[in-house]
Motif scaffolding. Structure first.
Motif, PDB file in Angstrom:
ATOM      1  N   GLY A  19      17.502  17.507  -2.432  1.00 35.84           N
ATOM      2  CA  GLY A  19      17.448  18.680  -1.556  1.00 35.84           C
ATOM      3  C   GLY A  19      16.707  18.450  -0.256  1.00 35.84           C
ATOM      4  O   GLY A  19      16.607  19.342   0.567  1.00 35.84           O
ATOM      5  N   GLY A  20      16.198  17.230  -0.042  1.00 35.92           N
ATOM      6  CA  GLY A  20      15.415  16.946   1.158  1.00 35.92           C
ATOM      7  C   GLY A  20      16.193  16.248   2.251  1.00 35.92           C
ATOM      8  O   GLY A  20      15.604  15.794   3.233  1.00 35.92           O
ATOM      9  N   LEU A  21      17.510  16.168   2.122  1.00 40.38           N
ATOM     10  CA  LEU A  21      18.324  15.471   3.109  1.00 40.38           C
ATOM     11  C   LEU A  21      18.245  16.175   4.460  1.00 40.38           C
ATOM     12  O   LEU A  21      18.481  17.374   4.564  1.00 40.38           O
ATOM     13  N   LEU A  22      17.912  15.408   5.505  1.00 44.12           N
ATOM     14  CA  LEU A  22      17.791  15.964   6.859  1.00 44.12           C
ATOM     15  C   LEU A  22      18.881  15.467   7.795  1.00 44.12           C
ATOM     16  O   LEU A  22      19.213  16.141   8.772  1.00 44.12           O
ATOM     17  N   TYR A  39      30.108  18.958  -1.736  1.00 44.93           N
ATOM     18  CA  TYR A  39      29.024  18.454  -2.605  1.00 44.93           C
ATOM     19  C   TYR A  39      27.716  18.382  -1.813  1.00 44.93           C
ATOM     20  O   TYR A  39      26.665  18.833  -2.265  1.00 44.93           O
ATOM     21  N   ILE A  40      27.793  17.827  -0.626  1.00 48.98           N
ATOM     22  CA  ILE A  40      26.603  17.696   0.227  1.00 48.98           C
ATOM     23  C   ILE A  40      26.099  19.068   0.653  1.00 48.98           C
ATOM     24  O   ILE A  40      24.900  19.349   0.588  1.00 48.98           O
ATOM     25  N   ALA A  41      27.008  19.934   1.077  1.00 50.80           N
ATOM     26  CA  ALA A  41      26.610  21.262   1.561  1.00 50.80           C
ATOM     27  C   ALA A  41      25.909  22.068   0.473  1.00 50.80           C
ATOM     28  O   ALA A  41      24.954  22.803   0.752  1.00 50.80           O
ATOM     29  N   ASN A  42      26.352  21.938  -0.751  1.00 49.67           N
ATOM     30  CA  ASN A  42      25.761  22.698  -1.854  1.00 49.67           C
ATOM     31  C   ASN A  42      24.401  22.148  -2.296  1.00 49.67           C
ATOM     32  O   ASN A  42      23.693  22.802  -3.063  1.00 49.67           O
ATOM     33  N   ILE A  61      35.007   7.821   6.474  1.00 49.07           N
ATOM     34  CA  ILE A  61      35.114   7.979   5.024  1.00 49.07           C
ATOM     35  C   ILE A  61      34.807   9.424   4.680  1.00 49.07           C
ATOM     36  O   ILE A  61      34.102  10.108   5.409  1.00 49.07           O
ATOM     37  N   GLY A  62      35.333   9.886   3.579  1.00 50.56           N
ATOM     38  CA  GLY A  62      34.955  11.214   3.127  1.00 50.56           C
ATOM     39  C   GLY A  62      36.137  12.062   2.693  1.00 50.56           C
ATOM     40  O   GLY A  62      37.280  11.702   2.853  1.00 50.56           O
ATOM     41  N   SER A  63      35.799  13.209   2.129  1.00 44.65           N
ATOM     42  CA  SER A  63      36.799  14.156   1.671  1.00 44.65           C
ATOM     43  C   SER A  63      36.167  15.539   1.716  1.00 44.65           C
ATOM     44  O   SER A  63      34.951  15.683   1.866  1.00 44.65           O
ATOM     45  N   MET A 121      28.928   6.557  -3.877  1.00 46.99           N
ATOM     46  CA  MET A 121      27.676   6.092  -3.284  1.00 46.99           C
ATOM     47  C   MET A 121      27.017   7.204  -2.466  1.00 46.99           C
ATOM     48  O   MET A 121      25.800   7.405  -2.548  1.00 46.99           O
ATOM     49  N   TYR A 122      27.815   7.931  -1.676  1.00 47.02           N
ATOM     50  CA  TYR A 122      27.281   9.066  -0.910  1.00 47.02           C
ATOM     51  C   TYR A 122      26.678  10.105  -1.849  1.00 47.02           C
ATOM     52  O   TYR A 122      25.578  10.599  -1.622  1.00 47.02           O
ATOM     53  N   ARG A 123      27.409  10.450  -2.891  1.00 47.91           N
ATOM     54  CA  ARG A 123      26.930  11.477  -3.831  1.00 47.91           C
ATOM     55  C   ARG A 123      25.613  11.055  -4.486  1.00 47.91           C
ATOM     56  O   ARG A 123      24.693  11.861  -4.634  1.00 47.91           O
ATOM     57  N   TYR A 124      25.539   9.794  -4.855  1.00 48.65           N
ATOM     58  CA  TYR A 124      24.321   9.286  -5.489  1.00 48.65           C
ATOM     59  C   TYR A 124      23.141   9.360  -4.512  1.00 48.65           C
ATOM     60  O   TYR A 124      22.035   9.776  -4.879  1.00 48.65           O
ATOM     61  N   ALA A 125      23.386   8.985  -3.273  1.00 40.23           N
ATOM     62  CA  ALA A 125      22.323   9.042  -2.264  1.00 40.23           C
ATOM     63  C   ALA A 125      21.882  10.483  -2.023  1.00 40.23           C
ATOM     64  O   ALA A 125      20.689  10.767  -1.878  1.00 40.23           O
ATOM     65  N   VAL A 126      22.843  11.416  -1.997  1.00 40.21           N
ATOM     66  CA  VAL A 126      22.503  12.834  -1.839  1.00 40.21           C
ATOM     67  C   VAL A 126      21.661  13.309  -3.013  1.00 40.21           C
ATOM     68  O   VAL A 126      20.673  14.028  -2.842  1.00 40.21           O
TER      69      VAL A 126
END
Length: 197
Positions: free
Chosen positions: A33-36, A51-54, A43-45, A23-28
């Motif tokens: 690229g506009g995530l602020l 994935y988010i950082a890239n 939760i997380g790994s 779900m996080y990946r899909y939202a990202v």
């Protein structure tokens, strides 16, 4: 849309076997690229953070709470990919200066730092000294439950001239000394002291 992701998962949902990382990946991906701002709560790994950082180099706010899936070293390896960060909040069981250095050096725009949790008692002042050394632009600082001592607090005052809000709740291991009280009244607008709830 999709500039802020805040998935707070109720504990009873975890038993339902949802794939929250997906779900996080899909939202990202939807942010394109506009995530602020992103909030990780319980939760997380490491692979999710990578994935988010890239895909989110414009990130301004990062909140991580009880992020059991990766090490603190892993966090700041990825934080280096967020050079525009302005606000960071970490809630961990233990906080050390290596984590702070890994955030402060690559993020020159940092204005707000919130640290919640237990600090290793021997490193509380080291954490404060690292904040003073690497984050001179701070305006808001929260050191909830830090065990901070006089030396560390004085270094922060001396090196963070823009500090306006200081939260020291649950820092019961030192008393505010008179000369530090005077510095409070000069520049800092809001102070939440150790015994303030």
């Amino acid at each position: 849309m999709w500039h802020k992701i805040d998935l707070r998962i109720p504990k009873n949902f975890k038993a339902l076997h949802y794939d929250f990382e997906a779900m996080y990946r899909y939202a990202v991906d939807l942010s394109r690229g506009g995530l602020l701002e992103i909030n990780f709560v319980d939760i997380g790994s490491y692979s999710l953070l990578t994935y988010i950082a890239n895909r989110s180099s414009n990130l301004r706010r990062l909140r991580v709470s009880d992020f059991l899936g990766i090490t603190r070293i892993g966090i700041f390896e990825e934080v280096e990919k967020f050079p525009l960060l302005e606000e960071v909040e970490f809630s961990f069981w233990c906080i050390r200066e290596v984590l702070i250095k890994g955030i402060g050096q690559p993020c020159p725009n940092l204005k707000t730092l919130k640290l919640n949790g237990k600090f290793y008692m021997k490193s509380a002042d080291k954490v404060a000294l690292t904040i003073a050394e690497t984050m001179p632009g701070l305006c808001h600082l929260q050191l909830f439950g830090s065990g901070l001592l006089y030396t560390g607090l004085k270094a922060i005052f001396d090196n963070c001239p823009n500090l306006e809000h200081l939260d020291l709740r649950h820092c019961f291991d030192f008393d505010l000394v008179e000369d530090l009280e005077n510095q409070f009244s000069e520049g800092i607008k809001v102070v939440r002291r150790a015994n303030f709830f």
